[in-house]
Design a protein around this motif. Sequence first.
Motif, PDB file in Angstrom:
ATOM      1  N   VAL A  36       0.840  -1.204   0.000  1.00  0.00           N
ATOM      2  CA  VAL A  36       0.000   0.000   0.000  1.00  0.00           C
ATOM      3  C   VAL A  36       0.874   1.253   0.000  1.00  0.00           C
ATOM      4  CG1 VAL A  36      -1.655   1.329   1.377  1.00  0.00           C
ATOM      5  CG2 VAL A  36      -1.979  -1.123   1.070  1.00  0.00           C
ATOM      6  N   ALA A  37       1.901   1.260   0.831  1.00  0.00           N
ATOM      7  CA  ALA A  37       2.786   2.422   0.905  1.00  0.00           C
ATOM      8  C   ALA A  37       3.532   2.643  -0.408  1.00  0.00           C
ATOM      9  CB  ALA A  37       3.776   2.249   2.053  1.00  0.00           C
ATOM     10  N   LEU A  38       3.946   1.573  -1.061  1.00  0.00           N
ATOM     11  CA  LEU A  38       4.653   1.700  -2.336  1.00  0.00           C
ATOM     12  C   LEU A  38       3.713   2.107  -3.462  1.00  0.00           C
ATOM     13  CD1 LEU A  38       7.054  -1.321  -2.012  1.00  0.00           C
ATOM     14  CD2 LEU A  38       7.731   1.068  -2.230  1.00  0.00           C
ATOM     15  N   ALA A  39       2.479   1.644  -3.422  1.00  0.00           N
ATOM     16  CA  ALA A  39       1.495   2.043  -4.440  1.00  0.00           C
ATOM     17  C   ALA A  39       1.226   3.539  -4.362  1.00  0.00           C
ATOM     18  CB  ALA A  39       0.206   1.248  -4.267  1.00  0.00           C
ATOM     19  N   SER A  40       1.235   4.098  -3.143  1.00  0.00           N
ATOM     20  CA  SER A  40       1.019   5.540  -3.001  1.00  0.00           C
ATOM     21  C   SER A  40       2.186   6.337  -3.580  1.00  0.00           C
ATOM     22  CB  SER A  40       0.797   5.909  -1.536  1.00  0.00           C
ATOM     23  OG  SER A  40       1.996   5.777  -0.798  1.00  0.00           O
ATOM     24  N   GLY A  84      12.017 -11.464  18.780  1.00  0.00           N
ATOM     25  CA  GLY A  84      10.606 -11.534  18.416  1.00  0.00           C
ATOM     26  C   GLY A  84      10.145 -10.491  17.418  1.00  0.00           C
ATOM     27  N   ALA A  85      11.069  -9.753  16.823  1.00  0.00           N
ATOM     28  CA  ALA A  85      10.698  -8.718  15.856  1.00  0.00           C
ATOM     29  C   ALA A  85      10.768  -9.264  14.428  1.00  0.00           C
ATOM     30  CB  ALA A  85      11.638  -7.521  16.004  1.00  0.00           C
ATOM     31  N   TRP A  86      10.234  -8.483  13.504  1.00  0.00           N
ATOM     32  CA  TRP A  86      10.253  -8.809  12.084  1.00  0.00           C
ATOM     33  C   TRP A  86      10.949  -7.674  11.345  1.00  0.00           C
ATOM     34  CZ3 TRP A  86       8.377 -13.480  10.586  1.00  0.00           C
ATOM     35  CH2 TRP A  86       7.522 -14.148  11.468  1.00  0.00           C
ATOM     36  N   ALA A  87      11.560  -7.981  10.198  1.00  0.00           N
ATOM     37  CA  ALA A  87      12.243  -6.952   9.418  1.00  0.00           C
ATOM     38  C   ALA A  87      12.071  -7.220   7.931  1.00  0.00           C
ATOM     39  CB  ALA A  87      13.729  -6.912   9.763  1.00  0.00           C
ATOM     40  N   TYR A  88      12.118  -6.138   7.149  1.00  0.00           N
ATOM     41  CA  TYR A  88      12.084  -6.233   5.693  1.00  0.00           C
ATOM     42  C   TYR A  88      13.499  -6.487   5.183  1.00  0.00           C
ATOM     43  CZ  TYR A  88       7.492  -4.000   5.919  1.00  0.00           C
ATOM     44  OH  TYR A  88       6.185  -3.703   6.184  1.00  0.00           O
ATOM     45  N   TYR A  89      13.599  -7.351   4.187  1.00  0.00           N
ATOM     46  CA  TYR A  89      14.879  -7.683   3.576  1.00  0.00           C
ATOM     47  C   TYR A  89      14.732  -7.696   2.064  1.00  0.00           C
ATOM     48  CZ  TYR A  89      16.932  -9.335   7.959  1.00  0.00           C
ATOM     49  OH  TYR A  89      17.441  -9.419   9.230  1.00  0.00           O
ATOM     50  N   GLU A  90      15.813  -7.309   1.382  1.00  0.00           N
ATOM     51  CA  GLU A  90      15.872  -7.533  -0.051  1.00  0.00           C
ATOM     52  C   GLU A  90      16.130  -9.022  -0.226  1.00  0.00           C
ATOM     53  OE1 GLU A  90      18.402  -6.296  -4.013  1.00  0.00           O
ATOM     54  OE2 GLU A  90      18.993  -5.473  -2.080  1.00  0.00           O
ATOM     55  N   ALA A  91      15.226  -9.719  -0.870  1.00  0.00           N
ATOM     56  CA  ALA A  91      15.257 -11.182  -0.913  1.00  0.00           C
ATOM     57  C   ALA A  91      16.517 -11.724  -1.576  1.00  0.00           C
ATOM     58  CB  ALA A  91      14.021 -11.711  -1.634  1.00  0.00           C
ATOM     59  N   ARG A  92      16.994 -11.070  -2.598  1.00  0.00           N
ATOM     60  CA  ARG A  92      18.149 -11.565  -3.342  1.00  0.00           C
ATOM     61  C   ARG A  92      19.407 -11.626  -2.478  1.00  0.00           C
ATOM     62  NH1 ARG A  92      21.816  -8.337  -7.221  1.00  0.00           N
ATOM     63  NH2 ARG A  92      20.986  -6.667  -5.967  1.00  0.00           N
ATOM     64  N   ARG A  93      19.523 -10.734  -1.519  1.00  0.00           N
ATOM     65  CA  ARG A  93      20.740 -10.647  -0.710  1.00  0.00           C
ATOM     66  C   ARG A  93      20.652 -11.420   0.604  1.00  0.00           C
ATOM     67  NH1 ARG A  93      22.513  -5.127   0.388  1.00  0.00           N
ATOM     68  NH2 ARG A  93      24.464  -6.189   0.837  1.00  0.00           N
ATOM     69  N   GLY A  94      19.521 -12.026   0.889  1.00  0.00           N
ATOM     70  CA  GLY A  94      19.385 -12.826   2.102  1.00  0.00           C
ATOM     71  C   GLY A  94      19.559 -11.995   3.359  1.00  0.00           C
ATOM     72  N   GLU A  95      20.296 -12.527   4.326  1.00  0.00           N
ATOM     73  CA  GLU A  95      20.451 -11.822   5.602  1.00  0.00           C
ATOM     74  C   GLU A  95      21.263 -10.536   5.468  1.00  0.00           C
ATOM     75  OE1 GLU A  95      24.045 -13.740   8.039  1.00  0.00           O
ATOM     76  OE2 GLU A  95      22.534 -15.200   7.466  1.00  0.00           O
ATOM     77  N   TYR A  96      21.961 -10.354   4.368  1.00  0.00           N
ATOM     78  CA  TYR A  96      22.733  -9.129   4.144  1.00  0.00           C
ATOM     79  C   TYR A  96      21.893  -8.042   3.481  1.00  0.00           C
ATOM     80  CZ  TYR A  96      26.518 -12.287   5.188  1.00  0.00           C
ATOM     81  OH  TYR A  96      27.320 -13.203   5.801  1.00  0.00           O
ATOM     82  N   GLY A  97      20.670  -8.369   3.112  1.00  0.00           N
ATOM     83  CA  GLY A  97      19.800  -7.419   2.437  1.00  0.00           C
ATOM     84  C   GLY A  97      18.852  -6.693   3.365  1.00  0.00           C
ATOM     85  N   TYR A  98      19.231  -6.535   4.620  1.00  0.00           N
ATOM     86  CA  TYR A  98      18.385  -5.873   5.607  1.00  0.00           C
ATOM     87  C   TYR A  98      18.009  -4.467   5.139  1.00  0.00           C
ATOM     88  CZ  TYR A  98      17.090  -3.571   9.972  1.00  0.00           C
ATOM     89  OH  TYR A  98      16.434  -2.855  10.937  1.00  0.00           O
ATOM     90  N   LEU A  99      16.718  -4.153   5.176  1.00  0.00           N
ATOM     91  CA  LEU A  99      16.246  -2.816   4.810  1.00  0.00           C
ATOM     92  C   LEU A  99      15.862  -2.009   6.040  1.00  0.00           C
ATOM     93  CD1 LEU A  99      14.071  -3.747   1.702  1.00  0.00           C
ATOM     94  CD2 LEU A  99      16.288  -2.584   1.713  1.00  0.00           C
ATOM     95  N   CYS A 100      14.945  -2.537   6.853  1.00  0.00           N
ATOM     96  CA  CYS A 100      14.523  -1.846   8.070  1.00  0.00           C
ATOM     97  C   CYS A 100      13.578  -2.756   8.850  1.00  0.00           C
ATOM     98  CB  CYS A 100      13.852  -0.519   7.745  1.00  0.00           C
ATOM     99  SG  CYS A 100      12.304  -0.675   6.875  1.00  0.00           S
ATOM    100  N   PRO A 101      13.332  -2.439  10.113  1.00  0.00           N
ATOM    101  CA  PRO A 101      12.378  -3.251  10.871  1.00  0.00           C
ATOM    102  C   PRO A 101      10.947  -3.012  10.394  1.00  0.00           C
ATOM    103  CG  PRO A 101      13.224  -1.456  12.224  1.00  0.00           C
ATOM    104  CD  PRO A 101      13.969  -1.416  10.937  1.00  0.00           C
ATOM    105  N   ALA A 109       8.927   1.892   2.659  1.00  0.00           N
ATOM    106  CA  ALA A 109       8.698   2.300   1.274  1.00  0.00           C
ATOM    107  C   ALA A 109       9.752   3.308   0.824  1.00  0.00           C
ATOM    108  CB  ALA A 109       7.300   2.890   1.124  1.00  0.00           C
ATOM    109  N   GLU A 110      10.168   4.198   1.719  1.00  0.00           N
ATOM    110  CA  GLU A 110      11.233   5.145   1.394  1.00  0.00           C
ATOM    111  C   GLU A 110      12.552   4.423   1.127  1.00  0.00           C
ATOM    112  OE1 GLU A 110      11.460   8.071   4.492  1.00  0.00           O
ATOM    113  OE2 GLU A 110       9.363   8.642   4.234  1.00  0.00           O
TER     114      GLU A 110
END
Length: 125
Positions: A36-40, A84-101, A109-110
């Motif tokens: 939703v945030a990216l569509a905006s 117990g938290a979740w985070a967004y990752y760039e899938a191609r880079r695996g654990e090194y692709g961390y974007l943000c919590p 989206a930013e």
Amino acid sequence: MGPLRSMNRESGRRLLRWRGRPGRGAVVGHLDGLAVALASKGYRHIKLYQAAELPGRPLLLWVFVFGVQGHVRVAVTVRAMDGGAWAYYEARRGEYGYLCPCGDAQYAAERVDALLKHRMFPSTW
């Protein structure tokens, strides 16, 4: 690094993967919020996590934009973190692709927007 330390790291990774499996609803919720945030922001996306015919595949949000010289894309996934938290990752880079919590879809989206702009205009960075 000793064998015990690497064994503990591998055990931790297995635990996080195991903990991430039952949280399908949480992952879908976070990816929906990001969509939703990216569509905006005007980005197109494909929700690969809603494909019932791909039950064993990772849950991905494929974000893309068309440019003059083709298209630019990024696949985003959600992974479990310590504590117990979740985070967004760039899938191609695996654990090194961390974007943000997860939790602030606008900030995520930013981050994805910056990543896509960097790929569209690499000479300006």
